[in-house]
Design a protein around this motif. Sequence first.
Motif, PDB file in Angstrom:
ATOM      1  N   PRO A  72       0.802  -1.223   0.000  1.00 23.43           N
ATOM      2  CA  PRO A  72       0.000   0.000   0.000  1.00 23.43           C
ATOM      3  C   PRO A  72       0.836   1.275   0.000  1.00 23.43           C
ATOM      4  CG  PRO A  72       0.095  -0.901   2.198  1.00 23.43           C
ATOM      5  CD  PRO A  72       0.929  -1.804   1.336  1.00 23.43           C
ATOM      6  N   ASN A  73       0.212   2.344  -0.473  1.00 16.55           N
ATOM      7  CA  ASN A  73       0.857   3.650  -0.473  1.00 16.55           C
ATOM      8  C   ASN A  73      -0.244   4.711  -0.443  1.00 16.55           C
ATOM      9  OD1 ASN A  73       2.569   5.809  -0.712  1.00 16.55           O
ATOM     10  ND2 ASN A  73       3.607   5.083  -2.559  1.00 16.55           N
ATOM     11  N   PHE A  74      -0.109   5.700   0.443  1.00 15.12           N
ATOM     12  CA  PHE A  74      -1.127   6.747   0.484  1.00 15.12           C
ATOM     13  C   PHE A  74      -0.474   8.101   0.707  1.00 15.12           C
ATOM     14  CE2 PHE A  74      -0.473   5.824   4.934  1.00 15.12           C
ATOM     15  CZ  PHE A  74      -0.705   7.005   5.605  1.00 15.12           C
ATOM     16  N   GLU A  79      -0.598  15.808  -3.218  1.00 16.32           N
ATOM     17  CA  GLU A  79       0.631  15.038  -3.386  1.00 16.32           C
ATOM     18  C   GLU A  79       0.384  13.767  -4.194  1.00 16.32           C
ATOM     19  OE1 GLU A  79       3.967  12.668  -0.656  1.00 16.32           O
ATOM     20  OE2 GLU A  79       2.447  13.939   0.314  1.00 16.32           O
ATOM     21  N   TYR A  80      -0.800  13.191  -4.007  1.00 11.99           N
ATOM     22  CA  TYR A  80      -1.146  11.960  -4.717  1.00 11.99           C
ATOM     23  C   TYR A  80      -1.028  12.145  -6.228  1.00 11.99           C
ATOM     24  CZ  TYR A  80      -4.029   8.069  -6.441  1.00 11.99           C
ATOM     25  OH  TYR A  80      -4.490   6.968  -7.117  1.00 11.99           O
ATOM     26  N   TRP A  81      -1.603  13.245  -6.751  1.00  9.52           N
ATOM     27  CA  TRP A  81      -1.595  13.449  -8.205  1.00  9.52           C
ATOM     28  C   TRP A  81      -0.214  13.833  -8.706  1.00  9.52           C
ATOM     29  CZ3 TRP A  81      -5.304  11.227 -10.594  1.00  9.52           C
ATOM     30  CH2 TRP A  81      -6.525  11.046  -9.931  1.00  9.52           C
ATOM     31  N   GLN A  82       0.540  14.563  -7.895  1.00  8.04           N
ATOM     32  CA  GLN A  82       1.916  14.876  -8.285  1.00  8.04           C
ATOM     33  C   GLN A  82       2.733  13.596  -8.404  1.00  8.04           C
ATOM     34  OE1 GLN A  82       3.178  17.544  -5.189  1.00  8.04           O
ATOM     35  NE2 GLN A  82       1.866  19.231  -5.871  1.00  8.04           N
ATOM     36  N   LYS A  83       2.587  12.729  -7.406  1.00  8.06           N
ATOM     37  CA  LYS A  83       3.330  11.475  -7.410  1.00  8.06           C
ATOM     38  C   LYS A  83       2.891  10.575  -8.560  1.00  8.06           C
ATOM     39  CE  LYS A  83       3.845   9.643  -3.384  1.00  8.06           C
ATOM     40  NZ  LYS A  83       3.543   8.910  -2.114  1.00  8.06           N
ATOM     41  N   LEU A  84       1.574  10.512  -8.815  1.00  9.38           N
ATOM     42  CA  LEU A  84       1.061   9.653  -9.876  1.00  9.38           C
ATOM     43  C   LEU A  84       1.541  10.127 -11.246  1.00  9.38           C
ATOM     44  CD1 LEU A  84      -0.704   7.183 -10.393  1.00  9.38           C
ATOM     45  CD2 LEU A  84      -2.676   8.712 -10.587  1.00  9.38           C
TER      46      LEU A  84
END
Length: 423
Positions: A72-74, A79-84
């Motif tokens: 898992p990763n959250f 930040e989620y969209w930057q990382k994705l």
Amino acid sequence: MLNGERHRSRLLAALAAALLMVLTACGGSGGDDGGGPVELRYSWWGNADRAELMQQAIAIFETEHPDIKIVPNFSDFAEYWQKLNTESAGGGTPDVLQMDFSYLREYGDRGLLLNLDEVENPVPVNDLLPGLQQAGVVGGERFAVALSGNTWGMIYDPAAFQAAGVAIPERWTWEEYGAAVTQVARTAGMAGAWDYTSIMGVFEIWLRQQGKVLFTEDGRIEATHEDLQRFWQQGVDLRAAGAFPPQDKVAQALPVTVMGADLAASTVNLDSMLTRYAGESERKLALGALPSSNPDDLGLRLRPGILLSAFSGTDHPRQAAELIDFMVNDPRVGEIFGGNRGLPASNAQREAATPKLSATDAAVAEYENTIAQYLTVPSTLPPAGVGTADSAFLRINEELAYGRISVQDAAAQWFNETEAALR
């Protein structure tokens, strides 16, 4: 005080990081080598509380699927969209990932999402609420399945309206709502409403109530400059009448919302926002139907809150689909999460979640039941670039609120920026 807040933020960040390490350890590090369990990387946005609930659900899944280990990763939403974006550019997209409706076409058009109808065991969607069963379909391909849903409503302070002698009708027009919140502002010691004309989603609903749409299926703007000018003029007039809070006070309240800061007696927003507002304010808030000048059409849709997708390049499409099916349809997941991710999209999970719903989540569920007949039509899939259009709508309306731009120039600017984003 500021130092204390910084310390608290650092502590929360440390706790979240520690929990993530625990989650990763629980997910296992074994891969396909040596015939061990396959690994699925699973990413979502949310806080440490959601991650703790997620681990409970993952533990059940792994127990029943010993051939699959979840890594898992959250992170928080931004930040989620930057990382994705970084991961997808480098070929490291997670096997299973949370998806937002506004980004679905963009990622689907880039070929990054798996068609879930073509895997060995397609994810069943027959138990999803009717308005959500087609959510996630792009050009005939199912790139996502709805995990939760919400819709729009009027969130208000009944005491403020009562004190102003304003009764809440079952339905009222936008003109009646404007007159009501102007009256409330004269007596409540706060504005009557948050500026609903700052929200592109409300503009879209306002158009639907008139038999129009904002964007066409092929991604063009169908609304006219005159439509947007009429909508934004409502905000200009209501602000001049004192119905909306001054923009400088709105800015000063951040990150607390206008409703949380007790700057307004009502707002038009997503019904799920009731929980946030109630957590920020001591007032008892309620949900009512959206204003509409067309009594036969509230312009409402059941909007996908969170969706789940799989990476088109995953080595394990069957297992990815199994995880998505479990997270969307298994009643035990609904029981674990309650309303943490919004009201569940599937009937089985909604029923299982009901006993665990907070008072505000239960109020949202009750509200949606009262308008269920309006929520059967699927939401139109937003075009790629709609996120830019949404941000521009909010920013340009803020310029209007400060009186720095005319309604005509504001509308022209939004159309120029949006047309460029949709190309």
